[in-house]
Design an enzyme around this catalytic site. Structure first.
Site, PDB file in Angstrom:
ATOM      1  N   ASP A  84     -14.814 -10.783  -3.394  1.00 16.61           N
ATOM      2  CA  ASP A  84     -14.972 -10.099  -4.686  1.00 16.61           C
ATOM      3  C   ASP A  84     -14.881 -11.064  -5.865  1.00 16.61           C
ATOM      4  O   ASP A  84     -14.576 -12.248  -5.712  1.00 16.61           O
ATOM      5  CB  ASP A  84     -13.887  -9.009  -4.826  1.00 16.61           C
ATOM      6  CG  ASP A  84     -12.487  -9.498  -4.395  1.00 16.61           C
ATOM      7  OD1 ASP A  84     -11.637  -8.656  -4.084  1.00 16.61           O
ATOM      8  OD2 ASP A  84     -12.277 -10.726  -4.370  1.00 16.61           O
ATOM      9  N   ASN A 130      -2.166  -0.117  -3.006  1.00 17.85           N
ATOM     10  CA  ASN A 130      -2.792   1.212  -2.816  1.00 17.85           C
ATOM     11  C   ASN A 130      -3.742   1.209  -1.614  1.00 17.85           C
ATOM     12  O   ASN A 130      -4.522   2.132  -1.429  1.00 17.85           O
ATOM     13  CB  ASN A 130      -3.543   1.644  -4.087  1.00 17.85           C
ATOM     14  CG  ASN A 130      -4.698   0.713  -4.412  1.00 17.85           C
ATOM     15  OD1 ASN A 130      -4.935  -0.283  -3.704  1.00 17.85           O
ATOM     16  ND2 ASN A 130      -5.435   1.037  -5.454  1.00 17.85           N
ATOM     17  N   HIS A 170      -6.146  -1.021  -0.987  1.00 14.19           N
ATOM     18  CA  HIS A 170      -7.498  -1.580  -1.171  1.00 14.19           C
ATOM     19  C   HIS A 170      -7.651  -2.872  -0.380  1.00 14.19           C
ATOM     20  O   HIS A 170      -6.708  -3.628  -0.195  1.00 14.19           O
ATOM     21  CB  HIS A 170      -7.848  -1.770  -2.648  1.00 14.19           C
ATOM     22  CG  HIS A 170      -7.162  -2.890  -3.360  1.00 14.19           C
ATOM     23  ND1 HIS A 170      -6.345  -2.699  -4.449  1.00 14.19           N
ATOM     24  CD2 HIS A 170      -7.184  -4.231  -3.150  1.00 14.19           C
ATOM     25  CE1 HIS A 170      -5.900  -3.858  -4.878  1.00 14.19           C
ATOM     26  NE2 HIS A 170      -6.400  -4.795  -4.105  1.00 14.19           N
ATOM     27  N   GLU A 187     -11.361   0.278  -3.619  1.00 14.03           N
ATOM     28  CA  GLU A 187     -10.225   1.120  -3.992  1.00 14.03           C
ATOM     29  C   GLU A 187     -10.221   2.417  -3.184  1.00 14.03           C
ATOM     30  O   GLU A 187     -11.218   2.755  -2.541  1.00 14.03           O
ATOM     31  CB  GLU A 187     -10.321   1.451  -5.485  1.00 14.03           C
ATOM     32  CG  GLU A 187     -10.239   0.236  -6.401  1.00 14.03           C
ATOM     33  CD  GLU A 187      -8.811  -0.234  -6.650  1.00 14.03           C
ATOM     34  OE1 GLU A 187      -8.576  -0.766  -7.725  1.00 14.03           O
ATOM     35  OE2 GLU A 187      -7.918  -0.045  -5.774  1.00 14.03           O
TER      36      GLU A 187
HETATM   37  O1  LIG Z   1      -2.195 -10.826  -2.244  1.00 16.40           O
HETATM   38  P1  LIG Z   1      -1.828 -10.039  -3.479  1.00 16.40           P
HETATM   39  O2  LIG Z   1      -1.661 -10.912  -4.684  1.00 16.40           O
HETATM   40  O3  LIG Z   1      -0.693  -9.092  -3.231  1.00 16.40           O
HETATM   41  O4  LIG Z   1      -3.126  -9.146  -3.810  1.00 16.40           O
HETATM   42  C1  LIG Z   1      -3.464  -8.103  -2.915  1.00 16.40           C
HETATM   43  C2  LIG Z   1      -4.917  -7.769  -3.084  1.00 16.40           C
HETATM   44  O5  LIG Z   1      -5.221  -7.562  -4.476  1.00 16.40           O
HETATM   45  C3  LIG Z   1      -6.370  -8.359  -4.808  1.00 16.40           C
HETATM   46  O6  LIG Z   1      -5.924  -9.540  -5.402  1.00 16.40           O
HETATM   47  C4  LIG Z   1      -7.298  -7.600  -5.729  1.00 16.40           C
HETATM   48  O7  LIG Z   1      -6.558  -6.954  -6.658  1.00 16.40           O
HETATM   49  C5  LIG Z   1      -7.044  -8.608  -3.507  1.00 16.40           C
HETATM   50  O8  LIG Z   1      -7.934  -9.690  -3.587  1.00 16.40           O
HETATM   51  C6  LIG Z   1      -5.848  -8.864  -2.635  1.00 16.40           C
HETATM   52  O9  LIG Z   1      -6.177  -8.750  -1.290  1.00 16.40           O
END
Ligand SMILES: O=P(O)(O)OC[C@H]1O[C@](O)(CO)[C@@H](O)[C@@H]1O
Length: 248
Positions: free
Chosen positions: A72, A140, A142, A147
């Site tokens: 992404d 959440n 995702h 999402e």
């Molecule tokens: O690894 P983190 O910083 O907890 O982020 C969790 C998820 O949120 C994101 O950064 C997107 O918000 C994803 O790319 C990642 O897998």
């Protein structure tokens, strides 16, 4: 309920987790130098990338023929913005190994025509079956920026970011107002096309969503729950992220 093909590895701490995970990647890269890697951003994968860089510098593991495909990118910020995922990947990994930049694929969030970019990235993903897809997970549920309520057969598309996701990413920006409201993301359908999926989660804040994803019903409300149906999923957890699991 736990998918039949889900393997779960639980580690006392993140150092042990990333030592084992990086060893797995290094072995795979050495045995298949033309590996196609799906990569993730966020805080979780940073220690993995650091270990791959250290191994490359110490042992010369080559990425010359490796191709990468990121999940992404934010919409509306330039590739050279300090918080773009292109900057994140270059500074955490690509600038420090011998990968060809032309072999690193990240959807672009700043083109004049987002729909042309979607077409281009979908075509890249159709032409390349990813060998190993690395995933983090949002609180959440995702995966990438898919999402809750994302279609399980979705492809690359523009998505609006939930409030929970924007606030959890505020840590990377000066203020919540600077956090983009939209992103371009690889779809769940494309993620599920990967031959192997590795999901990594660390910390207590992921314990609840990890339990939902692994032990509860498959639901669009928890996008990662669809991974229960994939035939080769390995989940790497530290003991905090695994703390609510009943199956250990
Ligand atoms: O690894 P983190 O910083 O907890 O982020 C969790 C998820 O949120 C994101 O950064 C997107 O918000 C994803 O790319 C990642 O897998």
């Amino acid at each position: 309920m736990k998918g039949n093909n889900m393997k779960i590895y639980i580690f006392d701490n993140s150092e042990a987790l990333f030592e084992r995970l990086s060893s797995f990647y290094i072995k795979e890269i050495k045995s298949n130098p033309s590996l196609k890697l799906g990569l993730a951003t966020g805080g979780t994968p940073v220690p993995l990338y650091a270990k791959l860089v250290a191994d490359h510098k110490l042992n010369g593991t080559s990425y010359q023929n490796v191709k990468t495909f990121n999940l992404d990118e934010y919409i509306g910020i330039n590739e050279n913005h300090e918080q773009s995922y292109r900057t994140f990947m270059n500074s955490n990994l690509f600038n420090h190994i011998d990968i060809k930049m032309s072999n690193t694929n990240i959807p672009r969030g700043n083109t004049k025509d987002n729909y042309e970019e979607i077409r281009i990235y979908n075509k890249i993903l159709e032409e390349n079956v990813i060998d190993i897809q690395l995933l983090g997970i949002g609180t959440n549920g995702h995966i990438g920026f898919n999402e809750p309520d994302s279609q399980f057969d979705s492809k690359t598309r523009i998505v609006s970011l939930s409030k929970e996701t924007r606030y959890s990413n505020e840590r990377f920006f000066k203020s919540i107002d600077e956090v983009p409201t939209h992103a371009i993301t690889m779809g769940i359908g494309s993620i599920m096309n990967a031959k192997k999926i590795i999901l990594v989660a660390t910390g207590n804040n992921k314990a609840s969503i990890i339990k939902k994803m692994i032990e509860e019903n498959i639901t669009k409300n928890v996008p990662a729950s669809i991974l229960q149906t994939h035939d080769d999923v390995v989940i790497y957890l530290d003991k905090e992220a695994a703390s609510l699991l009943s199956v250990k």
